[in-house]
Design a protein around this motif. Structure first.
Motif, PDB file in Angstrom:
ATOM      1  N   VAL A  58       0.844  -1.200   0.000  1.00  0.00           N
ATOM      2  CA  VAL A  58       0.000   0.000   0.000  1.00  0.00           C
ATOM      3  C   VAL A  58       0.878   1.248   0.000  1.00  0.00           C
ATOM      4  O   VAL A  58       0.621   2.206  -0.737  1.00  0.00           O
ATOM      5  N   GLN A  59       1.934   1.241   0.816  1.00  0.00           N
ATOM      6  CA  GLN A  59       2.858   2.370   0.857  1.00  0.00           C
ATOM      7  C   GLN A  59       3.448   2.625  -0.527  1.00  0.00           C
ATOM      8  O   GLN A  59       3.513   3.766  -0.984  1.00  0.00           O
ATOM      9  N   ASP A  60       3.881   1.577  -1.201  1.00  0.00           N
ATOM     10  CA  ASP A  60       4.497   1.733  -2.524  1.00  0.00           C
ATOM     11  C   ASP A  60       3.517   2.352  -3.527  1.00  0.00           C
ATOM     12  O   ASP A  60       3.875   3.268  -4.265  1.00  0.00           O
ATOM     13  N   GLU A  61       2.284   1.872  -3.541  1.00  0.00           N
ATOM     14  CA  GLU A  61       1.271   2.443  -4.435  1.00  0.00           C
ATOM     15  C   GLU A  61       1.032   3.910  -4.100  1.00  0.00           C
ATOM     16  O   GLU A  61       0.946   4.761  -4.986  1.00  0.00           O
ATOM     17  N   TYR A  62       0.931   4.205  -2.813  1.00  0.00           N
ATOM     18  CA  TYR A  62       0.659   5.568  -2.367  1.00  0.00           C
ATOM     19  C   TYR A  62       1.800   6.513  -2.763  1.00  0.00           C
ATOM     20  O   TYR A  62       1.571   7.566  -3.362  1.00  0.00           O
ATOM     21  N   LEU A  63       3.034   6.135  -2.430  1.00  0.00           N
ATOM     22  CA  LEU A  63       4.166   7.026  -2.688  1.00  0.00           C
ATOM     23  C   LEU A  63       4.428   7.201  -4.184  1.00  0.00           C
ATOM     24  O   LEU A  63       4.760   8.304  -4.630  1.00  0.00           O
ATOM     25  N   LYS A  64       4.276   6.157  -4.955  1.00  0.00           N
ATOM     26  CA  LYS A  64       4.469   6.292  -6.410  1.00  0.00           C
ATOM     27  C   LYS A  64       3.425   7.230  -7.007  1.00  0.00           C
ATOM     28  O   LYS A  64       3.741   8.048  -7.872  1.00  0.00           O
ATOM     29  N   ALA A  65       2.195   7.137  -6.541  1.00  0.00           N
ATOM     30  CA  ALA A  65       1.144   8.026  -7.033  1.00  0.00           C
ATOM     31  C   ALA A  65       1.402   9.475  -6.602  1.00  0.00           C
ATOM     32  O   ALA A  65       1.174  10.413  -7.376  1.00  0.00           O
ATOM     33  N   GLU A  66       1.891   9.673  -5.377  1.00  0.00           N
ATOM     34  CA  GLU A  66       2.208  11.027  -4.910  1.00  0.00           C
ATOM     35  C   GLU A  66       3.322  11.644  -5.749  1.00  0.00           C
ATOM     36  O   GLU A  66       3.261  12.815  -6.124  1.00  0.00           O
ATOM     37  N   THR A  67       4.355  10.856  -6.038  1.00  0.00           N
ATOM     38  CA  THR A  67       5.464  11.364  -6.855  1.00  0.00           C
ATOM     39  C   THR A  67       4.989  11.649  -8.272  1.00  0.00           C
ATOM     40  O   THR A  67       5.350  12.675  -8.851  1.00  0.00           O
ATOM     41  N   ALA A  68       4.185  10.761  -8.837  1.00  0.00           N
ATOM     42  CA  ALA A  68       3.650  10.987 -10.185  1.00  0.00           C
ATOM     43  C   ALA A  68       2.825  12.269 -10.226  1.00  0.00           C
ATOM     44  O   ALA A  68       2.896  13.031 -11.202  1.00  0.00           O
ATOM     45  N   ALA A  69       2.074  12.547  -9.173  1.00  0.00           N
ATOM     46  CA  ALA A  69       1.255  13.761  -9.112  1.00  0.00           C
ATOM     47  C   ALA A  69       2.125  15.021  -9.068  1.00  0.00           C
ATOM     48  O   ALA A  69       1.744  16.059  -9.596  1.00  0.00           O
ATOM     49  N   LYS A  70       3.315  14.907  -8.434  1.00  0.00           N
ATOM     50  CA  LYS A  70       4.241  16.049  -8.408  1.00  0.00           C
ATOM     51  C   LYS A  70       4.847  16.268  -9.783  1.00  0.00           C
ATOM     52  O   LYS A  70       5.228  17.369 -10.142  1.00  0.00           O
ATOM     53  N   GLY A  71       4.977  15.176 -10.557  1.00  0.00           N
ATOM     54  CA  GLY A  71       5.589  15.235 -11.882  1.00  0.00           C
ATOM     55  C   GLY A  71       7.001  14.667 -11.834  1.00  0.00           C
ATOM     56  O   GLY A  71       7.779  14.999 -10.943  1.00  0.00           O
ATOM     57  N   ASN A 158      10.727   3.793  -3.986  1.00  0.00           N
ATOM     58  CA  ASN A 158       9.613   4.484  -4.637  1.00  0.00           C
ATOM     59  C   ASN A 158       9.983   5.788  -5.319  1.00  0.00           C
ATOM     60  O   ASN A 158       9.104   6.493  -5.814  1.00  0.00           O
ATOM     61  N   LEU A 159      11.252   6.101  -5.361  1.00  0.00           N
ATOM     62  CA  LEU A 159      11.703   7.268  -6.113  1.00  0.00           C
ATOM     63  C   LEU A 159      11.888   6.866  -7.573  1.00  0.00           C
ATOM     64  O   LEU A 159      12.130   5.693  -7.869  1.00  0.00           O
ATOM     65  N   PRO A 160      11.826   7.815  -8.496  1.00  0.00           N
ATOM     66  CA  PRO A 160      11.992   7.462  -9.903  1.00  0.00           C
ATOM     67  C   PRO A 160      13.435   7.128 -10.301  1.00  0.00           C
ATOM     68  O   PRO A 160      13.656   6.568 -11.377  1.00  0.00           O
ATOM     69  N   CYS A 161      14.410   7.441  -9.458  1.00  0.00           N
ATOM     70  CA  CYS A 161      15.793   7.059  -9.743  1.00  0.00           C
ATOM     71  C   CYS A 161      15.996   5.600  -9.340  1.00  0.00           C
ATOM     72  O   CYS A 161      15.134   4.998  -8.715  1.00  0.00           O
ATOM     73  N   ARG A 162      17.141   5.041  -9.695  1.00  0.00           N
ATOM     74  CA  ARG A 162      17.401   3.633  -9.376  1.00  0.00           C
ATOM     75  C   ARG A 162      18.091   3.455  -8.024  1.00  0.00           C
ATOM     76  O   ARG A 162      17.821   2.496  -7.312  1.00  0.00           O
ATOM     77  N   TYR A 163      19.010   4.380  -7.697  1.00  0.00           N
ATOM     78  CA  TYR A 163      19.812   4.247  -6.483  1.00  0.00           C
ATOM     79  C   TYR A 163      19.929   5.582  -5.757  1.00  0.00           C
ATOM     80  O   TYR A 163      19.735   6.642  -6.334  1.00  0.00           O
ATOM     81  N   ILE A 164      20.302   5.470  -4.486  1.00  0.00           N
ATOM     82  CA  ILE A 164      20.598   6.659  -3.684  1.00  0.00           C
ATOM     83  C   ILE A 164      21.999   6.478  -3.117  1.00  0.00           C
ATOM     84  O   ILE A 164      22.308   5.454  -2.506  1.00  0.00           O
ATOM     85  N   LEU A 165      22.839   7.475  -3.332  1.00  0.00           N
ATOM     86  CA  LEU A 165      24.169   7.519  -2.724  1.00  0.00           C
ATOM     87  C   LEU A 165      24.041   8.387  -1.480  1.00  0.00           C
ATOM     88  O   LEU A 165      23.664   9.550  -1.568  1.00  0.00           O
ATOM     89  N   HIS A 166      24.325   7.820  -0.323  1.00  0.00           N
ATOM     90  CA  HIS A 166      24.222   8.537   0.953  1.00  0.00           C
ATOM     91  C   HIS A 166      25.628   8.924   1.383  1.00  0.00           C
ATOM     92  O   HIS A 166      26.499   8.063   1.499  1.00  0.00           O
TER      93      HIS A 166
END
Length: 176
Positions: A58-71, A158-166
């Motif tokens: 549910v979290q994944d669906e929610y966050l992907k939709a929120e990001t898509a709404a931001k563009g 759930n970000l549109p990028c593949r990886y995060i460098l911390h």
């Protein structure tokens, strides 16, 4: 108002409230923006620990939709300043690319201040709670505190990028 997003958001809030006895009497606000603020705050303060597959789905669906709404910001829409070097200013949580860089703290598990506007907090929220769990595991393996200038890599979930460098940047104190 998107009824599916509303239903997902309410489910996520209920599950996060239910898992911590301190919040058992907390009511979910009626206003959408207040619900979003509460959900983000609860996710920001949640320690890295297991959670149900249903919650994650549910979290994944929610966050992907929120990001898509931001563009989503597509790399193809940007122009390089030189070769493969791009200079862009915007919401890094919307950038579709191979990797983004997170200005992390030395604990590497994100910012635990509810609704703080730092990029570390934004990345951890929009990626989802698995990111914090991955970062905690990374820290467990390498020690409890990351050194300035060292980096770790995780999935972006759930970000549109593949990886995060911390990476932990230098802390500057005193007068400038």
């Amino acid at each position: 108002m998107d009824k599916d997003q509303d239903k997902r958001r309410r489910f996520l809030i209920q599950e996060l409230l239910r898992e911590d006895g301190r919040y058992q009497d907390m009511k979910i606000p009626a206003e959408e923006e207040e619900q979003k603020r509460l959900l983000r705050g609860l996710m920001n303060i949640r320690l890295p620990k297991k959670i149900s597959r249903e919650f994650l789905a549910v979290q994944d669906e929610y966050l992907k939709a929120e990001t898509a709404a931001k563009g989503i910001t597509e790399l193809d829409a940007l122009r390089p300043v030189s070769g493969g070097l791009y200079l862009w200013q915007g919401d890094i949580t919307t950038l579709r690319c191979d990797a983004i860089v997170n200005a992390a703290n030395s604990g590497m598990t994100g910012c635990y201040v509810p609704n703080h506007r730092c990029i570390d907090n934004c990345i951890h929220f929009f990626s989802g709670i698995r990111l914090r769990m991955d970062c905690a595991e990374m820290m467990r393996k390498q020690g409890n505190e990351a050194e300035t200038g060292k980096a770790g890599i995780t999935k972006a979930y759930n970000l549109p990028c593949r990886y995060i460098l911390h990476t932990v940047g230098p802390m500057i104190s005193g007068h400038h």
